[in-house]
Write a protein that holds these residues in place. Structure first.
Motif, short mmCIF file in Angstrom:
data_model
loop_
_atom_site.label_atom_id
_atom_site.label_comp_id
_atom_site.label_asym_id
_atom_site.label_seq_id
_atom_site.Cartn_x
_atom_site.Cartn_y
_atom_site.Cartn_z
N ARG A 112 0.83 -1.21 0.00
CA ARG A 112 0.00 0.00 0.00
C ARG A 112 0.86 1.26 0.00
NH1 ARG A 112 -5.20 -0.65 3.99
NH2 ARG A 112 -6.32 -2.13 2.69
N GLU A 148 2.21 1.79 -3.46
CA GLU A 148 1.19 2.28 -4.38
C GLU A 148 1.06 3.79 -4.31
OE1 GLU A 148 -2.49 0.43 -3.49
OE2 GLU A 148 -1.99 -1.47 -4.44
N LYS A 149 1.25 4.37 -3.14
CA LYS A 149 1.07 5.80 -2.95
C LYS A 149 2.22 6.62 -3.53
CE LYS A 149 -1.91 5.46 1.06
NZ LYS A 149 -2.10 5.81 2.47
#
Length: 56
Positions: free
Chosen positions: A51, A54-55
């Motif tokens: 996650r 992904e950012k």
């Protein structure tokens, strides 16, 4: 005052099966739970890292 005799168990009696479950079975099932917990924790960390990537 009531004096009760002290009952001392021999070591072999303390390790006898309880309700049909041996001590070895209990230790094995606890180690299985530890492995499952560690596996879940590792995948949770990998998911958090994914996650974060992904950012970016």
């Amino acid at each position: 005052m009531l004096h009760l005799p002290v009952v001392r168990r021999r070591r072999t009696e303390a390790l006898r099966p309880v309700r049909g479950i041996s001590r070895t079975t209990l230790v094995e099932s606890m180690s299985d739970l530890v492995y499952v917990g560690v596996t879940v924790a590792v995948f949770a960390v990998i998911a958090l890292i994914a996650r974060g990537v992904e950012k970016l």
